[in-house]
Design a protein around this motif. Structure first.
Motif, PDB file in Angstrom:
ATOM      1  N   HIS A  74       0.938  -1.351  -0.402  1.00  0.00           N
ATOM      2  CA  HIS A  74      -0.462   0.012   0.196  1.00  0.00           C
ATOM      3  C   HIS A  74       0.605   1.559  -0.133  1.00  0.00           C
ATOM      4  CE1 HIS A  74      -2.464   2.931   3.278  1.00  0.00           C
ATOM      5  NE2 HIS A  74      -2.383   2.884   1.581  1.00  0.00           N
ATOM      6  N   THR A  88       4.791   3.778   3.137  1.00  0.00           N
ATOM      7  CA  THR A  88       4.264   2.492   2.273  1.00  0.00           C
ATOM      8  C   THR A  88       4.240   1.125   3.400  1.00  0.00           C
ATOM      9  OG1 THR A  88       5.897   2.857   0.492  1.00  0.00           O
ATOM     10  CG2 THR A  88       5.213   0.620   1.161  1.00  0.00           C
ATOM     11  N   GLU A  89       2.843   1.327   3.375  1.00  0.00           N
ATOM     12  CA  GLU A  89       2.438  -0.362   3.962  1.00  0.00           C
ATOM     13  C   GLU A  89       2.658  -1.884   3.478  1.00  0.00           C
ATOM     14  OE1 GLU A  89      -1.637  -1.472   6.891  1.00  0.00           O
ATOM     15  OE2 GLU A  89      -1.829  -0.379   5.004  1.00  0.00           O
ATOM     16  N   ILE A  91       0.930  -4.838   4.232  1.00  0.00           N
ATOM     17  CA  ILE A  91      -0.504  -5.578   4.014  1.00  0.00           C
ATOM     18  C   ILE A  91      -0.361  -7.280   4.610  1.00  0.00           C
ATOM     19  CG2 ILE A  91      -2.324  -6.605   5.475  1.00  0.00           C
ATOM     20  CD1 ILE A  91      -3.264  -3.440   4.066  1.00  0.00           C
ATOM     21  N   SER A 102       0.431  -5.590  10.070  1.00  0.00           N
ATOM     22  CA  SER A 102       0.139  -4.493   9.368  1.00  0.00           C
ATOM     23  C   SER A 102       2.019  -3.753   9.460  1.00  0.00           C
ATOM     24  CB  SER A 102      -0.386  -3.397   8.970  1.00  0.00           C
ATOM     25  OG  SER A 102       0.005  -2.069   8.403  1.00  0.00           O
ATOM     26  N   HIS A 103       2.572  -3.211   8.284  1.00  0.00           N
ATOM     27  CA  HIS A 103       3.877  -2.631   9.391  1.00  0.00           C
ATOM     28  C   HIS A 103       3.105  -1.557   8.006  1.00  0.00           C
ATOM     29  CE1 HIS A 103       5.029  -6.222   9.749  1.00  0.00           C
ATOM     30  NE2 HIS A 103       5.629  -6.190  10.533  1.00  0.00           N
ATOM     31  N   PHE A 104       3.776  -0.344   8.905  1.00  0.00           N
ATOM     32  CA  PHE A 104       2.914   0.739   7.655  1.00  0.00           C
ATOM     33  C   PHE A 104       4.543   1.399   7.961  1.00  0.00           C
ATOM     34  CE2 PHE A 104       1.956   5.667   7.541  1.00  0.00           C
ATOM     35  CZ  PHE A 104       1.220   5.211   6.425  1.00  0.00           C
ATOM     36  N   ASP A 106       5.988   5.565   7.339  1.00  0.00           N
ATOM     37  CA  ASP A 106       5.878   6.199   7.021  1.00  0.00           C
ATOM     38  C   ASP A 106       6.645   7.886   6.943  1.00  0.00           C
ATOM     39  OD1 ASP A 106       6.571   8.609   9.305  1.00  0.00           O
ATOM     40  OD2 ASP A 106       4.955   7.613  10.637  1.00  0.00           O
ATOM     41  N   TYR A 125      -7.637  -2.186  13.054  1.00  0.00           N
ATOM     42  CA  TYR A 125      -6.254  -2.310  13.586  1.00  0.00           C
ATOM     43  C   TYR A 125      -6.044  -1.910  14.516  1.00  0.00           C
ATOM     44  CZ  TYR A 125      -4.877  -1.239   8.415  1.00  0.00           C
ATOM     45  OH  TYR A 125      -4.680  -1.098   6.265  1.00  0.00           O
TER      46      TYR A 125
END
Length: 168
Positions: A74, A88-89, A91, A102-104, A106, A125
């Motif tokens: 994402h 960027t994420e 999932i 989820s690893h986001f 930023d 989440y």
């Protein structure tokens, strides 16, 4: 019964190795992620401490399958008020824990790891200091999202409300 092993790729970063069977395959838990796939326009606002709408949020979000079809990538670009933001994420479904993760990453240098729970068209989440409830509607063409944050780990307050509309 013989122990049949053949060389195959078990994990890309390990190369090939002798292993039994065909390996893991996609299942319904991976197929459920398809609801996210597409290009989205995201509009909404921050929520001020008094509960009123705050600064505007506008982003462009793209969810697409990573190679192999097990994980989503994402990418998001946009603005919160006058500030350029993005991230960027990744999932995916973690077979070991039996949960979505989820690893986001930023644009401010932060990494947020969250557990996701899917119940019908609602995904939740849960991170260390944030949580978000995503409601899919209109045949998965609209996401309505309430973001919340906590400073003490117990009391949550609304921080953002956004609506994503699938455009492609």
């Amino acid at each position: 019964m013989t122990d049949e092993t053949t060389p195959r790729v078990v994990a890309v970063n390990r190369g090939t190795e002798d292993a039994e069977g065909q390996g893991s395959g996609r299942g319904p838990q991976h197929d459920a992620l398809e609801a996210w796939v597409g290009r989205w326009i995201n509009e909404g606002h921050m929520i001020d401490d008094d509960g009123s709408p705050g600064v505007k949020i506008a982003t462009s979000d793209v969810y697409e399958w990573a190679p192999g079809g097990f994980f989503l990538v994402h990418s998001a670009y946009g603005r919160i008020g006058e500030f350029d933001v993005g991230g960027t994420e990744i999932i995916g479904y973690d077979e070991t824990s039996g949960a979505y993760r989820s690893h986001f990453f930023d644009s401010q240098g932060n990494v947020t790891v969250s557990r996701l729970v899917a119940e019908g068209d609602t995904w939740t989440y849960q991170g260390d200091t944030t949580r978000a409830t995503v409601e899919f509607s209109d045949d998965h063409r609209v996401q309505t999202v309430l973001h919340e944050r906590t400073d003490d780990g117990a009391t949550y307050r609304p921080s953002m409300k956004v609506t994503l509309v699938k455009v492609g």
